[in-house]
Each structure stands twice: as structure tokens, then as C-alpha cells.
Design a protein around this motif. Structure first.
Motif, PDB file in Angstrom:
ATOM      1  N   ARG A  93      -0.636   0.599  -9.107  1.00  0.00           N
ATOM      2  CA  ARG A  93      -1.708  -0.234  -8.831  1.00  0.00           C
ATOM      3  C   ARG A  93      -2.000  -1.419  -9.871  1.00  0.00           C
ATOM      4  NH1 ARG A  93      -6.328   0.934  -5.477  1.00  0.00           N
ATOM      5  NH2 ARG A  93      -8.050  -0.041  -6.157  1.00  0.00           N
TER       6      ARG A  93
ATOM      7  N   GLU B  18      -8.676  -1.249  -0.984  1.00  0.00           N
ATOM      8  CA  GLU B  18      -7.560  -0.449  -0.585  1.00  0.00           C
ATOM      9  C   GLU B  18      -6.205  -1.153  -0.437  1.00  0.00           C
ATOM     10  OE1 GLU B  18      -8.126   2.768  -0.296  1.00  0.00           O
ATOM     11  OE2 GLU B  18     -10.385   2.595  -0.776  1.00  0.00           O
ATOM     12  N   PHE B  19      -6.233  -2.308  -1.089  1.00  0.00           N
ATOM     13  CA  PHE B  19      -4.997  -3.099  -1.206  1.00  0.00           C
ATOM     14  C   PHE B  19      -4.794  -3.843   0.248  1.00  0.00           C
ATOM     15  CE2 PHE B  19      -4.418  -1.078  -5.085  1.00  0.00           C
ATOM     16  CZ  PHE B  19      -4.130  -1.959  -6.043  1.00  0.00           C
ATOM     17  N   THR B  20      -5.801  -3.809   0.930  1.00  0.00           N
ATOM     18  CA  THR B  20      -5.565  -4.732   2.164  1.00  0.00           C
ATOM     19  C   THR B  20      -5.767  -6.092   1.849  1.00  0.00           C
ATOM     20  OG1 THR B  20      -7.854  -4.417   2.665  1.00  0.00           O
ATOM     21  CG2 THR B  20      -6.296  -2.835   3.822  1.00  0.00           C
TER      22      THR B  20
ATOM     23  N   THR C 242       1.070  -1.227  -0.145  1.00  0.00           N
ATOM     24  CA  THR C 242       0.118   0.076   0.073  1.00  0.00           C
ATOM     25  C   THR C 242       0.789   1.220  -0.070  1.00  0.00           C
ATOM     26  OG1 THR C 242      -1.711  -1.332   1.289  1.00  0.00           O
ATOM     27  CG2 THR C 242      -1.949   1.242   1.174  1.00  0.00           C
TER      28      THR C 242
END
Length: 299
Positions: free
Chosen positions: A130, A270-272, A117
Motif C-alpha cells: 500500500r 480503497e485504491f479506486t 487493488t
């Protein structure tokens, strides 16, 4: 550092005070004030206020940060700073592959997600980090599911359909649990999936869903464990508006071969890195068009 910067000018504390008083006659200082500031953070010193640090920086023609470089540095406690330091090592062209693997291996998935992130948010080039990260995650998912076969599994793969001790081809009910960060609760996703087996490989395609969601599974069998990847295009009219998600999946097959239970792993919005339970339950072996129609839009 406050002493060093004064000595670099060749000034005594009295001379430094005199020069201060020339610049700011309305705020006169004595050599004793300089002594207190230079002794800090020792107990016998006094911490200079921020406005004093700014004036000292002007007096010594340096940065304010230079004046406090010798005091405690608490940046290592900042998670974001840690991730930036780790990324600096990863991006360093002199870092060997062995060092890189060792550092990545010592981090858990949540640390890796946070590092990714931080890396994505630091994008300043013409390349979309991304998009690149999504491509890398897909490649790693495929690699984890397609590791080099052993002699035993290679023989099973070349033997063709029906070589496995169990045939998992059929219509299965798929059910998984996923978190929604925006809605702050867990939800359940369901599909009916047609699984087809060839050797030790399983490929699955979802049947028409009531909301238009579509899903695909690609799994490899190793005794009682199925490992592979999943990909879902969400409902075009639903909360995620047709977004595509993908990740990895590992499941344990029950002795009867009619249930599989395990966990999925994948990136969130959110790229978690998210995860949850996934169940596959056998419905029937018939995969004819007529049999499939009975499950259309049932989920």
C-alpha cells in the motif's frame, strides 16, 4: 480425465467398479455407472454428484479438480482472475519492457485501478505494498507534470518571471467536486489559493481554511493548458480526519486568463481511482500579506 485416470491404473470399467464396491459396499456401482460418468459432459453421460467425485478422487488417489479438468472453465469471466493473470504477466521477470508498456497501454484507468487493488490485497511480504503504491502514484504524477520540455518551453522557463504572455500570479478561488464512497454522494471542496508564476510553472498554496484543510498545486503551462499535481491534507476534525490525498490535474485556461476548468484524478480510500471537475477563478492580483488576510478562513 475420468477415463484417463482409470486407464492410468490399468483398470477396465468393471475392475474400477469392483474396487469401488470393496471400498463402499453399502453404495455398490456397476461398470455402466462408470461409463455414464466418463461420458459426461456429453449428452449420453450423467454428471457425477459431488460426493461421487470425492469418492472417485479417493479411488484414483487424485484431486477432485483433476476429475473435471476436461469440462468448461469459466474462470476467464471472473474479473479477479483476469487481474491476477495480468499481474502474473507484469510480475514475470521475463516480460520485456515493450510487452509491459503494451499491456498497460491497452488497459483503461479502471482496469489498472482494479489490478493495483488486487496486487495490494495479495501482500504477503514484509514490504507494505500500500505504501509502495502510494509512492509510485506520487512519482508518476510528478513525472507526468514534469515531462521533458520542448525547445520553445525550455526557452520560456529560462527567461524568468514575466516571460509568459499572461501572468497568472494572484489569489484564486478553487472549487472541486469529489465523490464520497462511504456517504454515497458527491461533495464540493473549496479553498482560496495563492498562485505564483515563474516562467511556465505555477505553484499554489491554500490560505488558512475554516476547517484546517490545506492544499498545494504544482502546474506547468503549455499554451492554454495547465497540467500538474495536487495534494490536500484534509481537515483534522472532518470526515477524513486529516488524511492526505494527492493526484493529477489538467485544466483549460480561458482566453481572458481569469478562469481555469478541468478534471482531477486520484486514488480513493480503497485504491479506486476517482475523478471530478475542478475550477479555478481569479479573484485579484495582489498577493501581499494584507490582501491574503482578507481571504483567511473565508472558505
Amino acid at each position: 480425465m475420468r477415463t484417463a485416470l482409470r486407464l492410468a491404473r490399468g483398470w477396465s470399467q468393471r475392475e474400477a467398479a469392483d474396487r469401488w464396491n470393496i471400498l463402499w459396499p453399502a453404495e455398490p456401482k456397476t461398470d455402466k455407472a462408470f461409463s455414464y460418468w466418463e461420458l459426461w459432459p456429453a449428452s449420453t453421460g450423467h454428471a457425477p454428484p459431488l460426493d461421487v467425485l470425492c469418492q472417485l478422487a479417493e479411488l484414483y488417489e487424485c484431486r477432485v479438480a483433476d476429475l473435471v479438468a476436461d469440462v468448461a472453465d469459466h474462470r476467464p469471466a471472473d474479473i479477479l482472475h483476469q487481474h491476477r493473470q495480468q499481474l502474473a504477466i507484469v510480475e514475470d521477470p521475463t516480460t520485456s519492457m515493450d510487452d509491459l508498456i503494451a499491456r498497460l497501454g491497452s488497459a483503461d484507468v479502471h482496469e489498472l485501478a482494479a489490478m493495483a487493488t488486487t496486487w495490494v490485497r495479495g501482500d504477503s511480504s514484509g514490504v507494505s505494498r500500500r505504501s509502495l503504491l502510494l509512492k509510485i502514484s506520487a512519482a508518476l504524477s510528478l513525472a507526468s507534470a514534469s515531462s521533458a520540455p520542448t525547445e520553445e518551453t525550455a526557452a520560456a522557463d529560462t527567461a524568468g518571471p514575466g516571460a509568459a504572455s499572461d501572468d497568472f500570479s494572484g489569489i484564486w478561488h478553487s472549487r472541486y467536486v469529489y465523490p464520497s464512497t462511504g456517504r454515497r454522494k458527491d461533495f464540493t471542496g473549496e479553498h482560496y489559493v495563492v498562485l505564483r508564476q515563474q516562467g511556465q510553472r505555477l505553484s499554489g498554496q491554500s490560505l488558512p481554511h475554516s476547517t484546517g484543510s490545506r492544499m498545494r498545486l504544482d502546474l506547468g503551462l503549455d499554451k492554454a493548458v495547465a497540467t500538474g499535481t495536487w495534494r490536500e491534507q484534509t481537515s483534522p476534525t472532518g470526515y477524513y480526519q486529516g488524511a492526505v490525498y494527492h493526484g493529477t490535474l489538467q485544466m483549460v485556461v480561458d482566453p481572458a486568463g481569469r478562469r481555469m476548468k478541468g478534471m482531477w484524478l486520484g486514488f480513493g480510500r480503497e485504491f479506486t481511482i476517482n475523478s471530478g471537475e475542478w475550477h479555478l477563478t481569479w479573484c485579484e492580483a495582489n498577493v501581499s500579506k494584507q490582501a491574503q488576510r482578507a481571504y483567511h478562513k473565508k472558505a
